[in-house]
Design a protein around this motif. Sequence first.
Motif, short mmCIF file in Angstrom:
data_model
loop_
_atom_site.label_atom_id
_atom_site.label_comp_id
_atom_site.label_asym_id
_atom_site.label_seq_id
_atom_site.Cartn_x
_atom_site.Cartn_y
_atom_site.Cartn_z
N PHE A 85 5.40 16.69 -1.65
CA PHE A 85 4.70 15.46 -1.03
C PHE A 85 4.96 15.54 0.53
CE2 PHE A 85 6.40 13.68 -5.11
CZ PHE A 85 5.27 13.44 -5.71
N GLN A 86 4.06 14.66 1.16
CA GLN A 86 4.07 14.67 2.52
C GLN A 86 4.21 13.16 2.87
OE1 GLN A 86 0.56 16.84 4.10
NE2 GLN A 86 1.65 18.75 3.92
N ASP A 87 4.76 12.81 4.06
CA ASP A 87 4.52 11.15 4.44
C ASP A 87 3.02 11.25 5.45
OD1 ASP A 87 4.92 12.70 6.65
OD2 ASP A 87 5.86 11.33 7.98
N MET A 88 2.51 9.92 4.89
CA MET A 88 1.28 9.53 5.65
C MET A 88 1.44 9.28 7.10
SD MET A 88 -1.04 7.46 2.93
CE MET A 88 -1.64 8.00 1.57
N LYS A 130 0.84 6.92 -7.08
CA LYS A 130 -0.29 7.77 -7.31
C LYS A 130 0.47 9.20 -7.25
CE LYS A 130 -4.21 5.42 -5.53
NZ LYS A 130 -5.18 5.25 -4.55
N GLY A 131 1.27 9.49 -6.16
CA GLY A 131 2.04 10.80 -5.91
C GLY A 131 2.89 11.14 -7.17
N SER A 189 0.70 4.31 -2.73
CA SER A 189 0.71 5.85 -2.48
C SER A 189 1.55 6.37 -3.19
CB SER A 189 0.53 5.87 -0.95
OG SER A 189 2.06 5.73 -0.58
N GLY A 234 3.42 5.29 3.96
CA GLY A 234 3.26 5.72 2.66
C GLY A 234 3.35 7.31 2.26
N SER A 235 3.12 7.88 1.31
CA SER A 235 3.13 9.24 1.13
C SER A 235 2.09 9.78 0.59
CB SER A 235 4.47 9.85 0.00
OG SER A 235 4.15 9.01 -1.17
N GLN A 236 1.61 11.03 0.47
CA GLN A 236 0.53 11.92 -0.07
C GLN A 236 0.98 13.24 -0.52
OE1 GLN A 236 -2.24 12.49 2.88
NE2 GLN A 236 -0.88 13.44 4.11
N LEU A 237 0.09 13.68 -1.46
CA LEU A 237 0.21 14.91 -1.78
C LEU A 237 0.34 16.16 -0.99
CD1 LEU A 237 -1.93 15.29 -5.27
CD2 LEU A 237 0.80 15.09 -5.02
N TYR A 259 0.77 -1.11 -0.01
CA TYR A 259 0.02 0.04 0.03
C TYR A 259 0.78 1.28 -0.11
CZ TYR A 259 -4.15 -2.81 0.89
OH TYR A 259 -5.38 -3.73 0.36
#
Length: 264
Positions: free
Chosen positions: A41-44, A13-14, A10, A70-73, A6
Amino acid sequence: MLRSMYAGISGMKGFQAKLDVIGNNIANVNTAGFKKGRVTFQDMMSQMTSGAQGPTATRGGINAAQIGLGSQLGSIDNIHTQGFRQTTNNPLDLALEGDGMFALQANGETLYTRAGNFYLDDGGNIVNADGYYLVGAGGNFPLTIPDTAQSFSIQTNGTVTYIDAAGDTQTEGQIGIANFSNPAGLQKSGSNLFLNSENAGFTGLAVPEADGAASIISGSLEMSNVDLAEEFTEMITAQRGFQANTRIITTSDEILQELVNLKR
């Protein structure tokens, strides 16, 4: 292993979003007044496996143990740096040197742009390519050049003058410059236009070369601020990051397959 899969998804997707922004930047490399985008990006959230413990009289402290998920925008920013200036020798091509934007009015709506390719409609009004009226410093519009004018010019302070049929110099008005404390907060509306937002910090229409507003260079256009060398470098980085995240998924899948094969 499911967590790693997962996390890899992520990351994919980023980096896909980053490639989308880079593709849009490159597609608009020759668009007048275009402002490039940038992805961060930011870490989840992280899963806590053991919490931190403070030191005691007989033992030192212990740090927390966490596993990232994971990471996120983080953001997609509009970078409002000065674009390159192209000389056209067309008196209605206007480039802004400094901060601010042209204000446009149509159908009761005010929009803003850095694209200075203006035209005269059949009534002699100064409009953009979509027919939006260019707004003056006092909020007045349209700015009109009469059909009988022999010639016209636009000064660096935005003053629009023309020579009438009798050979006398007439002043039509002064172009206004919209100032924003946070131009990155503007919303892109397409067609080289921006919409005001609650976070843009609109401070009003100013006179060019006053109150920190830009000066106007007639006969030139401000082009895109996209740097192709920078975009291609970021594209390579995004591509390799995407590939690395696919490897995480592939490796996790192989380990799961080994677990399944333990039954044999």
